[in-house]
Write a protein that holds these residues in place. Structure first.
Motif, PDB file in Angstrom:
ATOM      1  N   THR A  20       0.850  -1.186   0.000  1.00  0.00           N
ATOM      2  CA  THR A  20       0.000   0.000   0.000  1.00  0.00           C
ATOM      3  C   THR A  20       0.884   1.233   0.000  1.00  0.00           C
ATOM      4  O   THR A  20       1.787   1.354   0.837  1.00  0.00           O
ATOM      5  CB  THR A  20      -0.918   0.028   1.237  1.00  0.00           C
ATOM      6  OG1 THR A  20      -1.818  -1.085   1.183  1.00  0.00           O
ATOM      7  CG2 THR A  20      -1.716   1.329   1.297  1.00  0.00           C
ATOM      8  N   ILE A  21       0.632   2.112  -0.946  1.00  0.00           N
ATOM      9  CA  ILE A  21       1.376   3.371  -1.035  1.00  0.00           C
ATOM     10  C   ILE A  21       0.404   4.499  -0.743  1.00  0.00           C
ATOM     11  O   ILE A  21      -0.590   4.672  -1.452  1.00  0.00           O
ATOM     12  CB  ILE A  21       1.998   3.568  -2.434  1.00  0.00           C
ATOM     13  CG1 ILE A  21       2.949   2.407  -2.782  1.00  0.00           C
ATOM     14  CG2 ILE A  21       2.740   4.906  -2.512  1.00  0.00           C
ATOM     15  CD1 ILE A  21       3.476   2.465  -4.205  1.00  0.00           C
ATOM     16  N   ALA A  22       0.687   5.255   0.305  1.00  0.00           N
ATOM     17  CA  ALA A  22      -0.154   6.394   0.671  1.00  0.00           C
ATOM     18  C   ALA A  22       0.512   7.675   0.188  1.00  0.00           C
ATOM     19  O   ALA A  22       1.667   7.950   0.529  1.00  0.00           O
ATOM     20  CB  ALA A  22      -0.372   6.438   2.177  1.00  0.00           C
ATOM     21  N   CYS A  23      -0.209   8.424  -0.611  1.00  0.00           N
ATOM     22  CA  CYS A  23       0.323   9.660  -1.193  1.00  0.00           C
ATOM     23  C   CYS A  23      -0.355  10.864  -0.549  1.00  0.00           C
ATOM     24  O   CYS A  23      -1.563  10.857  -0.323  1.00  0.00           O
ATOM     25  CB  CYS A  23       0.079   9.678  -2.699  1.00  0.00           C
ATOM     26  SG  CYS A  23       0.838   8.299  -3.585  1.00  0.00           S
ATOM     27  N   PHE A  24       0.434  11.899  -0.298  1.00  0.00           N
ATOM     28  CA  PHE A  24      -0.073  13.052   0.428  1.00  0.00           C
ATOM     29  C   PHE A  24       0.315  14.358  -0.260  1.00  0.00           C
ATOM     30  O   PHE A  24       1.365  14.461  -0.895  1.00  0.00           O
ATOM     31  CB  PHE A  24       0.473  13.058   1.865  1.00  0.00           C
ATOM     32  CG  PHE A  24       0.087  11.851   2.657  1.00  0.00           C
ATOM     33  CD1 PHE A  24      -1.132  11.794   3.323  1.00  0.00           C
ATOM     34  CD2 PHE A  24       0.937  10.758   2.728  1.00  0.00           C
ATOM     35  CE1 PHE A  24      -1.489  10.673   4.045  1.00  0.00           C
ATOM     36  CE2 PHE A  24       0.596   9.635   3.455  1.00  0.00           C
ATOM     37  CZ  PHE A  24      -0.621   9.586   4.114  1.00  0.00           C
ATOM     38  N   SER A  57      -4.944  11.650   7.597  1.00  0.00           N
ATOM     39  CA  SER A  57      -3.663  11.441   6.936  1.00  0.00           C
ATOM     40  C   SER A  57      -2.724  10.630   7.820  1.00  0.00           C
ATOM     41  O   SER A  57      -1.974   9.774   7.317  1.00  0.00           O
ATOM     42  CB  SER A  57      -3.030  12.788   6.555  1.00  0.00           C
ATOM     43  OG  SER A  57      -2.815  13.581   7.695  1.00  0.00           O
ATOM     44  N   ARG A  58      -2.747  10.845   9.116  1.00  0.00           N
ATOM     45  CA  ARG A  58      -1.900  10.059  10.028  1.00  0.00           C
ATOM     46  C   ARG A  58      -2.311   8.583  10.011  1.00  0.00           C
ATOM     47  O   ARG A  58      -1.459   7.688  10.014  1.00  0.00           O
ATOM     48  CB  ARG A  58      -1.984  10.616  11.445  1.00  0.00           C
ATOM     49  CG  ARG A  58      -1.358  11.991  11.615  1.00  0.00           C
ATOM     50  CD  ARG A  58      -1.228  12.345  13.071  1.00  0.00           C
ATOM     51  NE  ARG A  58      -0.280  11.451  13.736  1.00  0.00           N
ATOM     52  CZ  ARG A  58      -0.015  11.506  15.048  1.00  0.00           C
ATOM     53  NH1 ARG A  58      -0.624  12.381  15.821  1.00  0.00           N
ATOM     54  NH2 ARG A  58       0.854  10.671  15.577  1.00  0.00           N
ATOM     55  N   ASP A  68       6.611  16.466   8.506  1.00  0.00           N
ATOM     56  CA  ASP A  68       6.892  16.098   9.888  1.00  0.00           C
ATOM     57  C   ASP A  68       5.877  15.093  10.410  1.00  0.00           C
ATOM     58  O   ASP A  68       6.233  14.091  11.052  1.00  0.00           O
ATOM     59  CB  ASP A  68       6.882  17.365  10.747  1.00  0.00           C
ATOM     60  CG  ASP A  68       7.191  17.074  12.201  1.00  0.00           C
ATOM     61  OD1 ASP A  68       8.361  16.755  12.494  1.00  0.00           O
ATOM     62  OD2 ASP A  68       6.267  17.160  13.040  1.00  0.00           O
ATOM     63  N   ARG A  69       4.605  15.330  10.096  1.00  0.00           N
ATOM     64  CA  ARG A  69       3.526  14.475  10.596  1.00  0.00           C
ATOM     65  C   ARG A  69       3.573  13.086   9.963  1.00  0.00           C
ATOM     66  O   ARG A  69       3.446  12.068  10.654  1.00  0.00           O
ATOM     67  CB  ARG A  69       2.188  15.159  10.305  1.00  0.00           C
ATOM     68  CG  ARG A  69       1.017  14.562  11.061  1.00  0.00           C
ATOM     69  CD  ARG A  69      -0.211  15.455  10.946  1.00  0.00           C
ATOM     70  NE  ARG A  69      -0.744  15.459   9.585  1.00  0.00           N
ATOM     71  CZ  ARG A  69      -0.735  16.533   8.792  1.00  0.00           C
ATOM     72  NH1 ARG A  69      -0.212  17.664   9.219  1.00  0.00           N
ATOM     73  NH2 ARG A  69      -1.253  16.477   7.584  1.00  0.00           N
ATOM     74  N   ILE A  70       3.775  13.034   8.644  1.00  0.00           N
ATOM     75  CA  ILE A  70       3.773  11.742   7.958  1.00  0.00           C
ATOM     76  C   ILE A  70       5.004  10.925   8.347  1.00  0.00           C
ATOM     77  O   ILE A  70       4.897   9.712   8.615  1.00  0.00           O
ATOM     78  CB  ILE A  70       3.719  11.942   6.428  1.00  0.00           C
ATOM     79  CG1 ILE A  70       2.416  12.656   6.032  1.00  0.00           C
ATOM     80  CG2 ILE A  70       3.843  10.603   5.705  1.00  0.00           C
ATOM     81  CD1 ILE A  70       1.159  11.959   6.477  1.00  0.00           C
TER      82      ILE A  70
END
Length: 698
Positions: free
Chosen positions: A356-360, A410-411, A471-473
């Motif tokens: 799984t690739i999460a893109c932001f 997103s987190r 920073d969050r990701i």
């Protein structure tokens, strides 16, 4: 690669010059002055084009209906041919500078020349080679980098490609143009030595490739607007360098009086605001000489006739515009432009493995092609980063996207993902050509009051929202790639230790998403190298004030300034990682055929085929004058299979050692020991080298 116009600035055609004598004798003063301006721009711009630039080709000089002479039709660049019709949109010039590939840039010029001819363009404004003195410059994306040698070689290659199709290439913006917000008024002060060694040599190199037209810059140099600078236009360009073509102004605010013609400005674009009737009056009152008018007309017609009468080696048509070959070229360029700054074993991703690739970030799925100024093009389509990944990935790879505005969502996605990708950076609203007010708002409601867009950056950091998102990701998933979309350097000291990988993807053109996916999944190894220095602290760079009325330039900027001040770069000029690894042998001095050259063995010690950009620097540490410690003097891209060895060789000319002696007004060479260095970047190359003397260079 030479073509039929490569010697344009070297020789004159006696028969053509006699013909021009006859034509000039036939022309009236009014007809001559008409040729010295563009025409009808405002009629269309404020009329049917609804204040949208680039909707047609523009008359940009020449033209005499009585004698059957057509006007020159102009289109801008440099990331493609500007037209209301969809044309191939390549990565921005800075991205192409990161390829360090002159043959590739020549092919881009070839594609631009073909599409220009298909549209009816005979004068192209695609070659922008202003030196990147400071990465905050808004139009940094339109040039190739911070080094004069790199700029000159890449600009010359683009020129050769364009002019191979009998399109007159314009090199711009002459000269010392590297502040955007105050470009219409800023006075750049520079000594003759600084100009000749740092800010002008790349222009000379492009003219040596046959470039037949020059665009003057908006700014002042040492008190004179560039379009009014006799020293720049006549003393250096036309007399010292022997330029045979014509000079035209930048648009609308490129001239401020008829006296510009006497100084050496041949065409005022896009309209006769200060030429036209004003110039006729100035000639009649003796303020501008008939000689200056005749010289301008001669240069315009010499250039036009040389190119328009040259034999075409092919036909041009609609089928050439954004054709499949040019689309594939756009993808190839993007692939070779990406600079992998950091990679802690994250890339390449294994395409056969379920994940799984999460893109932001919103930039993951935005057609982010660059600024909306004169360089803007309209592509037939755009593959975004997200679209490229989805097309490349198989059904076993799940790709999700979130713009990052919902922090908790997103987190959660980051924690669930195997890999995260954050797209961060800028758009045309943050940097680019500065056009005040509504004029920057192409395609929007002309009645709506809008702030200006584009212009210089006031800091080199990412936007706060991007740094916060990174920073969050990374806190929830350190297996994160940060893809930076920008036209020049971004400082990242506060966060670069957090993600596993960082990649500069620039404004990557219409095939950028496809290229991005191919690099991320390892179909091709990244091979771009930084065409500028990324500092740890932007205070290590030259003083930069986007709103300056006056500023002084000296010998040092970028890697030369950091070396002079003994500051360490975050990522040095020429840096870029690969999925493979390369070993450099010692730099050797070899004599062959009575000439000295320098060489080194480069070995692919990795497990995949990859390209490497080999760089050649000359050291001046023994110098008795104030000059940079070392300078780039050559580069070559090589493609090597695993275990393959290449001997990469560089030759020099004595001019590569010269400095400009202001006392004599000539170039001089110190009788000292020099050093030659070959390596993968501007820092590693200096770790070993070989000494030589000036008298060894023939």
């Amino acid at each position: 690669m030479r073509n039929q116009h490569s010697d344009f600035n070297e020789t004159l055609d006696d028969q053509l010059e006699k013909e021009l004598d006859d034509i000039i004798d036939q022309l009236t003063l009014e007809e001559k002055v008409w040729m010295m301006s563009g025409h009808d721009f405002f009629k269309y711009f404020f009329g049917e084009d609804n204040r949208q630039f680039g909707q047609r080709t523009y008359q940009a000089g020449s033209g005499c209906e009585r004698l059957g002479i057509d006007p020159l039709l102009f289109s801008d660049g440099p990331r493609g041919v500007r037209s209301k019709r969809p044309t191939t949109t390549f990565p921005v010039s800075m991205a192409r500078g990161a390829t360090w590939d002159t043959e590739l840039e020549r092919r881009i010029g070839d594609a631009m020349g073909i599409e220009a001819r298909a549209i009816g363009v005979r004068l192209s404004g695609a070659i922008c080679i202003n030196l990147l003195r400071h990465p905050g410059w808004g139009r940094a994306q339109e040039t190739y980098g911070e080094d004069p040698h790199l700029l000159g070689e890449m600009g010359a290659a683009l020129c050769e490609g364009i002019q191979a199709h009998n399109v007159i290439a314009t090199v711009k913006h002459y000269a010392l143009n590297s502040i955007e917000n105050s470009r219409f008024r800023v006075n750049v002060k520079a000594s003759e030595r600084v100009m000749r060694e740092v800010y002008l040599p790349h222009f000379k190199r492009v003219l040596e490739a046959g470039c037949a037209s020059v665009m003057s810059a908006y700014n002042k140099v040492n008190g004179d607007y560039c379009g009014h600078s006799r020293h720049l236009l006549r003393d250096i360009l036309k007399e010292r360098w022997g330029f045979k073509g014509f000079v035209h102004s930048d648009w609308v605010k490129g001239a401020y009086g008829a006296d510009a013609a006497e100084a050496g400005l041949d065409v005022e674009n896009p309209e006769p605001i200060f030429f036209g009737k004003n110039l006729i009056t100035a000639v009649n009152e003796g303020e501008v000489s008939h000689w200056a008018i005749n010289d301008a007309v001669r240069r315009i017609l010499r250039t036009q006739f040389t190119f328009c009468r040259a034999e075409d080696d092919r036909a041009y048509g609609e089928e050439d515009i954004a054709c499949e070959a040019h689309r594939q070229l756009a993808r190839e360029v993007a692939e070779k432009s990406f600079v992998l700054l950091k990679n802690d074993s994250l890339l390449p991703l294994e395409a056969s493995r379920p994940m799984t690739i999460a893109c932001f970030g919103p930039l993951m799925d935005v057609a982010n092609l660059g600024d909306h100024g004169s360089s803007r093009t309209i592509p037939p389509y755009v593959f975004t980063l997200l679209e490229g990944l989805k097309i490349r990935a198989g059904d076993h790879i799940r790709i999700v996207h979130h713009d990052g505005t919902d922090h908790e969502r997103s987190r959660a996605l980051a924690r669930e993902a195997d890999v995260c990708i954050v797209a961060a950076g800028f758009t045309w609203e943050d940097e680019g050509e500065f056009i005040p007010g509504n004029e920057a708002m192409e395609g929007l409601d002309s009645e709506k009051k809008m702030d200006s867009r584009g212009g210089d950056r006031d800091q080199l950091r990412l936007l706060d929202r991007d740094e916060y998102l990174i920073d969050r990701i990374c806190a929830d998933n350190p297996n994160t790639l940060v893809a930076i979309m920008a036209g020049s350097a971004v400082t990242m000291e506060t966060w670069k230790h957090k993600p596993a990988a960082i990649m500069m993807v620039w404004y990557p053109g219409m095939e950028g998403g496809t290229a991005f996916a191919r690099v991320v999944f390892g179909d091709v190894s990244p091979s771009g190298k930084l065409p500028f220095t990324i500092p740890q602290d932007e205070r290590d760079l030259p003083f930069f004030d986007p709103n300056a009325d006056e500023i002084e330039y000296d010998l040092y900027h970028g890697y030369t300034l950091l070396a002079e001040s003994q500051k360490k770069a975050a990522f040095p000029f020429g840096h870029g990682l690969s999925y493979s690894s390369f070993d450099y042998g010692a730099t050797r001095k070899v004599t062959a055929g009575g000439k000295i050259h320098f060489e080194a063995e480069v070995t692919n010690t990795g497990t995949c085929k990859a390209d490497e950009v080999v760089q050649f620097y000359v050291g001046f540490s023994s110098s008795q004058i104030d000059r940079p410690a070392f300078l780039l003097k050559g580069f070559r891209r090589v493609s090597l299979a695993p275990g393959e060895v290449a001997v990469v060789r560089f030759q020099m000319d004595s001019s590569d050692l010269a400095y400009f002696d202001e006392a004599s007004g000539n170039w001089a060479i110190e009788a000292i020991d020099y050093t030659a260095h070959i390596g993968p970047d501007s820092v590693s190359a200096l770790k070993q080298g070989v000494a030589f003397r000036a008298d060894e260079i023939v």
